[in-house]
Write an enzyme that holds these catalytic residues in place. Structure first.
Site, PDB file in Angstrom:
ATOM      1  N   ARG A  50       0.854  -1.184   0.000  1.00  9.08           N
ATOM      2  CA  ARG A  50       0.000   0.000   0.000  1.00  9.08           C
ATOM      3  C   ARG A  50       0.892   1.237   0.000  1.00  9.08           C
ATOM      4  NH1 ARG A  50      -3.377  -0.224   5.500  1.00  9.08           N
ATOM      5  NH2 ARG A  50      -3.991   1.820   4.713  1.00  9.08           N
ATOM      6  N   ASP A  52       1.254   5.382   0.109  1.00 11.59           N
ATOM      7  CA  ASP A  52       0.519   6.484   0.718  1.00 11.59           C
ATOM      8  C   ASP A  52       0.096   7.503  -0.333  1.00 11.59           C
ATOM      9  OD1 ASP A  52       0.764   5.421   3.273  1.00 11.59           O
ATOM     10  OD2 ASP A  52       2.649   6.472   3.677  1.00 11.59           O
ATOM     11  N   TYR A 114      12.769   0.989  -3.685  1.00  6.80           N
ATOM     12  CA  TYR A 114      12.210   2.334  -3.807  1.00  6.80           C
ATOM     13  C   TYR A 114      13.301   3.303  -4.224  1.00  6.80           C
ATOM     14  CZ  TYR A 114       7.892   1.129  -1.250  1.00  6.80           C
ATOM     15  OH  TYR A 114       6.693   0.582  -0.858  1.00  6.80           O
ATOM     16  N   ARG A 199      10.407   7.036   3.826  1.00  7.11           N
ATOM     17  CA  ARG A 199      10.350   8.485   4.015  1.00  7.11           C
ATOM     18  C   ARG A 199      10.963   8.893   5.347  1.00  7.11           C
ATOM     19  NH1 ARG A 199       4.206   9.582   3.175  1.00  7.11           N
ATOM     20  NH2 ARG A 199       4.801  11.722   3.720  1.00  7.11           N
TER      21      ARG A 199
END
Length: 251
Positions: A50, A52, A114, A199
């Site tokens: 998932r 954001d 990522y 993040r």
């Protein structure tokens, strides 16, 4: 009933993340609607993870089950064209292919990667696609810090609170910054990621690049297992899911 994997990419700017939510537009909602219309039967996808609100994906997988008859088999290329015609321009399907009945887009993934993008000068073409950072960063020290990340497995300090996970352990195999055409790209690869983990890591490493904390303090932060000790989460616009690995998928 046949199970399929679908590979897609999306610009997350307009969406409140991947997963369906009440009163908010999401990527999954758009995809499920397009698949249901195209295949003329209710289709519910399950994603590999998932993302954001505002986070992007250059590679994302989901699975779904479909009633397919022998008389009307699924034509992959035709399906991709048809599904894409029903999707908003910021979402694009790349592949649809059959998998075993027990194949699972989330639990069968053995690795994910990522990228996080940072730029330093106002650029209209990077709006909502990269984080505009005002100031200077010591990239060399940030890369030293990134190597320290590889030494640990418990990343509780970088995890969003109150998540439904059984463990905060992850095996990070790559973490580094590189300068590309005046911008900065952070790459991180692991077997799994916690919510908000990337993040929060970037936010903490940026504090090191600004010389607000030291490498010794980074170790202390990780070993504290306390989210409040780590840096703030950087903006979602710079984050991209770029790779999801399965043992049974050809790339």
């Amino acid at each position: 009933m046949q199970r399929y994997f679908i590979e897609l990419s999306y610009n997350g700017t307009d969406y409140h993340g991947w997963q369906i939510q009440p009163n908010a537009m999401t990527v999954q909602e758009c995809l499920d609607k397009a698949l249901s219309v195209y295949f003329r039967q209710p289709v519910v996808t399950l994603g590999c993870g998932r993302t954001d609100a505002g986070v992007h994906a250059t590679q994302f997988f989901a699975h779904f089950d479909l009633e397919i008859s022998a008389e009307k088999p699924l034509h992959a290329e035709r399906s991709i064209t048809g599904i894409n015609s029903l999707l908003p321009y910021r979402i694009a399907v790349k592949r649809v292919f059959p998998v075993a009945a027990e194949a699972h887009a989330r639990f069968d993934a053995t690795g994910r990667a990522y990228h996080y993008h940072i730029h330093f000068h106002k650029d209209p073409f990077k709006l909502d696609r990269s984080w505009l950072f005002k100031g200077e960063l010591d990239v060399g020290t940030m890369n030293e810090a990134a190597k320290i990340i590889l030494e640990y497995t418990d990343f509780s300090c970088f995890s969003k609170s109150n998540t439904q996970t059984f463990t905060n352990n992850c095996k990070v195999t790559e973490a580094y910054f590189e300068v590309k055409e005046g911008s900065l790209q952070f790459t991180i690869r692991a077997d799994r990621f916690l919510r908000n983990m990337v993040r929060a890591i970037v936010g903490t490493l940026v504090r090191i690049g600004k010389k607000e904390i030291t490498l010794v303090q980074l170790r202390e932060i990780i070993e504290s297992k306390n989210r409040s000790n780590a840096g703030q989460s950087v903006p979602a616009c710079g984050l991209y899911l770029v790779n999801v690995v399965y043992p049974f998928v050809n790339y």
